[in-house]
Design an enzyme around this catalytic site. Structure first.
Site, PDB file in Angstrom:
ATOM      1  N   ARG A 101       3.246  15.083   5.448  1.00 43.72           N
ATOM      2  CA  ARG A 101       4.258  15.479   6.656  1.00 43.72           C
ATOM      3  C   ARG A 101       5.718  15.500   6.102  1.00 43.72           C
ATOM      4  O   ARG A 101       6.464  16.039   6.544  1.00 43.72           O
ATOM      5  CB  ARG A 101       4.279  14.579   7.719  1.00 43.72           C
ATOM      6  CG  ARG A 101       3.132  15.102   8.788  1.00 43.72           C
ATOM      7  CD  ARG A 101       3.088  14.272   9.957  1.00 43.72           C
ATOM      8  NE  ARG A 101       2.897  13.076  10.049  1.00 43.72           N
ATOM      9  CZ  ARG A 101       3.209  12.065  10.907  1.00 43.72           C
ATOM     10  NH1 ARG A 101       3.908  12.542  11.917  1.00 43.72           N
ATOM     11  NH2 ARG A 101       2.461  10.863  10.736  1.00 43.72           N
ATOM     12  N   ASN A 136      51.824   7.141 -15.788  1.00 39.95           N
ATOM     13  CA  ASN A 136      51.962   7.930 -14.841  1.00 39.95           C
ATOM     14  C   ASN A 136      51.275   9.470 -15.097  1.00 39.95           C
ATOM     15  O   ASN A 136      51.560   9.945 -16.244  1.00 39.95           O
ATOM     16  CB  ASN A 136      53.373   8.374 -14.360  1.00 39.95           C
ATOM     17  CG  ASN A 136      53.602   9.208 -12.887  1.00 39.95           C
ATOM     18  OD1 ASN A 136      52.883  10.086 -12.852  1.00 39.95           O
ATOM     19  ND2 ASN A 136      53.921   8.410 -12.132  1.00 39.95           N
ATOM     20  N   SER A 153      53.356  17.318 -15.538  1.00 38.23           N
ATOM     21  CA  SER A 153      52.096  17.986 -14.403  1.00 38.23           C
ATOM     22  C   SER A 153      51.318  19.232 -15.298  1.00 38.23           C
ATOM     23  O   SER A 153      52.360  19.683 -16.280  1.00 38.23           O
ATOM     24  CB  SER A 153      52.923  18.631 -13.347  1.00 38.23           C
ATOM     25  OG  SER A 153      53.367  17.592 -12.509  1.00 38.23           O
ATOM     26  N   LEU A 178       0.838  -1.293  -0.059  1.00 44.08           N
ATOM     27  CA  LEU A 178       0.038   0.123  -0.171  1.00 44.08           C
ATOM     28  C   LEU A 178       0.847   0.994   0.025  1.00 44.08           C
ATOM     29  O   LEU A 178       1.575   1.697   0.761  1.00 44.08           O
ATOM     30  CB  LEU A 178      -0.799   0.122   1.231  1.00 44.08           C
ATOM     31  CG  LEU A 178      -1.767  -1.205   1.445  1.00 44.08           C
ATOM     32  CD1 LEU A 178      -2.681  -1.095   2.694  1.00 44.08           C
ATOM     33  CD2 LEU A 178      -2.393  -1.892   0.213  1.00 44.08           C
ATOM     34  N   ALA A 179       0.845   1.951  -1.001  1.00 46.85           N
ATOM     35  CA  ALA A 179       1.434   3.205  -1.079  1.00 46.85           C
ATOM     36  C   ALA A 179       0.946   4.342  -1.541  1.00 46.85           C
ATOM     37  O   ALA A 179       1.302   5.332  -2.449  1.00 46.85           O
ATOM     38  CB  ALA A 179       2.725   2.761  -1.929  1.00 46.85           C
TER      39      ALA A 179
HETATM   40  C1  UD1 Z   1      -2.409   1.731  10.119  1.00 48.70           C
HETATM   41  C2  UD1 Z   1      -3.136   0.402  10.885  1.00 48.70           C
HETATM   42  C3  UD1 Z   1      -2.800   0.511  12.327  1.00 48.70           C
HETATM   43  C4  UD1 Z   1      -1.375   0.151  12.270  1.00 48.70           C
HETATM   44  C5  UD1 Z   1      -0.434   1.126  11.565  1.00 48.70           C
HETATM   45  C6  UD1 Z   1       0.768   0.882  11.461  1.00 48.70           C
HETATM   46  C7  UD1 Z   1      -5.469   0.482   9.708  1.00 48.70           C
HETATM   47  C8  UD1 Z   1      -6.899   0.706   9.686  1.00 48.70           C
HETATM   48  N1  UD1 Z   1      -4.702   0.991  10.982  1.00 48.70           N
HETATM   49  O1  UD1 Z   1      -2.597   2.795  10.658  1.00 48.70           O
HETATM   50  O2  UD1 Z   1      -3.434  -0.659  12.925  1.00 48.70           O
HETATM   51  O3  UD1 Z   1      -0.657   0.100  13.666  1.00 48.70           O
HETATM   52  O4  UD1 Z   1      -1.009   1.196  10.282  1.00 48.70           O
HETATM   53  O5  UD1 Z   1       1.768   1.702  10.862  1.00 48.70           O
HETATM   54  O6  UD1 Z   1      -4.987  -0.333   8.679  1.00 48.70           O
HETATM   55  N2  UD1 Z   1      -2.990   3.736   2.409  1.00 48.70           N
HETATM   56  C9  UD1 Z   1      -3.382   3.606   1.066  1.00 48.70           C
HETATM   57  N3  UD1 Z   1      -4.515   3.997   0.730  1.00 48.70           N
HETATM   58  C10 UD1 Z   1      -5.527   4.504   1.998  1.00 48.70           C
HETATM   59  C11 UD1 Z   1      -5.216   4.674   3.056  1.00 48.70           C
HETATM   60  C12 UD1 Z   1      -3.717   4.362   3.308  1.00 48.70           C
HETATM   61  O7  UD1 Z   1      -2.677   3.243   0.239  1.00 48.70           O
HETATM   62  O8  UD1 Z   1      -6.563   4.649   1.607  1.00 48.70           O
HETATM   63  C13 UD1 Z   1      -1.558   3.328   2.784  1.00 48.70           C
HETATM   64  C14 UD1 Z   1      -0.566   4.542   3.241  1.00 48.70           C
HETATM   65  O9  UD1 Z   1       0.173   4.887   1.948  1.00 48.70           O
HETATM   66  C15 UD1 Z   1       0.341   3.753   4.205  1.00 48.70           C
HETATM   67  C16 UD1 Z   1      -0.427   2.781   4.941  1.00 48.70           C
HETATM   68  O10 UD1 Z   1      -1.619   2.520   3.802  1.00 48.70           O
HETATM   69  O11 UD1 Z   1       1.489   3.565   3.790  1.00 48.70           O
HETATM   70  C17 UD1 Z   1      -0.951   2.834   5.886  1.00 48.70           C
HETATM   71  O12 UD1 Z   1      -1.925   3.834   6.257  1.00 48.70           O
HETATM   72  P1  UD1 Z   1      -1.960   4.886   7.499  1.00 48.70           P
HETATM   73  O13 UD1 Z   1      -3.222   5.858   6.936  1.00 48.70           O
HETATM   74  O14 UD1 Z   1      -0.522   5.439   7.618  1.00 48.70           O
HETATM   75  O15 UD1 Z   1      -2.257   4.010   8.469  1.00 48.70           O
HETATM   76  P2  UD1 Z   1      -2.338   4.220  10.048  1.00 48.70           P
HETATM   77  O16 UD1 Z   1      -3.411   5.138  10.420  1.00 48.70           O
HETATM   78  O17 UD1 Z   1      -1.005   4.609  10.325  1.00 48.70           O
END
Ligand code: UD1
Ligand code: CA
Length: 452
Positions: free
Chosen positions: A15, A357, A385, A8-9
């Site tokens: 931030r 050299n 040189s 997931l990215a």
């Molecule tokens: C999530 C977990 C939490 C865990 C934490 C660890 C859930 C609901 N919660 O929370 O339990 O402790 O990660 O770091 O899963 N992303 C998407 N699409 C979206 C939302 C998120 O691709 O719609 C990706 C973000 O880019 C990120 C990752 O998912 O890489 C985590 O998303 P983030 O919103 O940071 O989750 P947390 O609230 O930190």
């Protein structure tokens, strides 16, 4: 059983305060996402699907360059929704899928492997770690230490918030079942999002158990800010240094040496303090990289001596026992056995034959403002040189170039090329000059005293 990974990215990474998508920021010379893909591959994953935001074309281009596939998540509706987006590519995939986040560069293959193994025994597995941070979902256990459920901090009650076992965000399940469960996710929670963390409850409702794999908190560090990026870099550098030391590399101050994810240092290489290795460097046995050198895209032959204060740029290839000394820059150049270029030189787009050299201040003038040109220096050549070699140009085997020459024409084998005006000598000139100057100065001072 076949293995796939969903990474997931699609997050915005606001931030980071950067125009570059978060997962494209580099750690040890490689995008964060690259580390995650690599960890998955190391755990035997054949198919990798990266979930990306619509505007992150560069993330998709990088993903493709790593032999992985990507999908677009149109709107960020939560981690569960994001994972579900991968279904379009994995519909026909039969095997196990592991879901993880693209911003966790420190997770190791061993931990992913452990999640696959635990899934085999229980039907499903998640990865958890001990932490005091409020940022994470809480992992609640059954009496038999398997998972009861995961509750997000924002949704947790006072007792649940006291739990210190946290959800890492990594889970392994049968791919087909996973997408079946993902289809049933609802967004009725504090954040109005589709939570990935609700998946295990569907598994449990079907009579499966969900194992908890415990990992180190350091492995679960995510990157959300520049500060966290630097913290992850520090951990990664420590790992790379330890690996180099264990492989027989000598470093008196490893904490000052910066390595890339792909740096190859053979046993008995010595690296002095404050050396930076950019991507693509290989150093063969018994070479010494002296202090304050910077290397990138370069190969250093056995027994070679580089630095202090040397710079090797992409395409620099030093053969055995070459000496590249202080303030010497080498780029796209093959420097053959035993060549010495010990001080203040630029060797770019060149070949220097064995045993030659290169004098202090030698410059290969490779650029005419439009194109780059090649300089060919044969074996056992001596370049005096402060010579400028204006490329394209060739100096044949065994030739000498006199100091201070600007060489624009080919120099024949074993001959001497000197390009400079002849030295004149006027005897007694200096003494006369000094006497005249002293007299003039004395007259001036007398005059000034008279005026006062
Ligand atoms: C999530 C977990 C939490 C865990 C934490 C660890 C859930 C609901 N919660 O929370 O339990 O402790 O990660 O770091 O899963 N992303 C998407 N699409 C979206 C939302 C998120 O691709 O719609 C990706 C973000 O880019 C990120 C990752 O998912 O890489 C985590 O998303 P983030 O919103 O940071 O989750 P947390 O609230 O930190
Ligand atoms: Ca997060």
């Amino acid at each position: 059983m076949a293995r796939a990974a969903i990474i997931l990215a699609a997050g915005m990474g606001t931030r980071m305060k950067s125009a570059l998508p978060k997962v494209m920021h580099r750690i040890a010379g490689r995008p964060i996402l690259g580390h995650v893909i690599e960890a998955a591959r190391g755990a035997g994953v054949e198919r990798v699907v990266v979930v990306t935001a619509p505007q992150h074309g560069d993330v998709r281009a990088y993903t493709a360059s790593q032999g992985a596939q990507s999908v677009i998540q149109d709107k960020q509706l939560g981690t569960g929704h994001a994972a579900k987006c991968a279904e379009s590519l994995l519909k026909d995939f039969r095997g196990i899928v592991v879901v993880g986040y693209g911003d966790m560069p420190l997770t190791t293959s061993a931990t992913l492997e452990a999640s696959f193994a635990a899934r085999e025994e229980s039907g499903m597995a998640i990865v958890a770690f001990e932490s005091q941070s409020k940022a994470y979902g809480r992992v609640l256990r059954e009496r038999d230490d398997t998972l009861d459920r995961i509750v997000e901090y924002k949704d947790a009650d006072a007792n649940e918030r006291k739990v210190t076992l946290c959800n890492a965000g990594i889970m392994a399940a049968d791919a087909h079942a996973f997408f079946r469960w993902a289809a049933r996710l609802k967004n009725e929670n504090a954040q109005g999002e589709y939570y990935l963390t609700d998946i295990p409850s569907f598994a449990k409702a079907e009579g499966l158990r969900c194992a908890i794999v415990e990992a180190e908190e350091a492995e679960m560090m995510g990157v959300n800010s520049r500060g966290e990026l630097a913290a992850c870099e520090a951990v990664m550098q420590q790992r790379l240094r330890s690996k180099a030391l264990a492989g027989g590399v000598g470093m008196v101050a490893p904490e000052t040496v910066f390595l890339s994810h792909d740096t190859v240092l053979e046993a008995d290489v010595s690296v002095e303090p404050f050396v930076v290795f950019g991507p693509g460097v290989t150093v063969h046995s018994h070479a010494v990289i002296r202090a304050f050198s910077h290397l990138e895209g370069a190969e250093v032959g056995e027994g070679a001596l580089v630095g202090p204060y040397a710079r090797l740029r992409p395409g620099a290839k030093l053969e055995e026992n070459v000496h590249i000394g202080n303030f010497v820059e080498v780029k796209n150049a093959r420097i053959e056995k035993g060549v010495k270029a010990n001080h203040l030189a630029y060797l770019g787009d060149a070949r220097v034959g064995a045993g030659s050299n290169i004098g202090a201040g030698t410059i290969t003038c490779n650029y005419d403002g439009f194109d780059k040109h090649h300089t060919e220096i044969g074996a056992n050549v001596f370049i005096g040189s402060n010579s400028a070699l204006v490329a394209p140009v060739k100096v044949n085997d065994g030739a000498y170039v006199g100091a201070g020459s600007v060489v624009t024409k080919e120099v024949a084998k074993d001959s001497l090329a000197v390009e400079r005006s002849e030295q004149r000598e006027i005897s007694g000139w200096a003494e006369k000059f000094r006497n005249r100057k002293k007299t003039e100065k004395a007259q001036r001072e007398n005059k000034q005293r008279g005026e006062k």
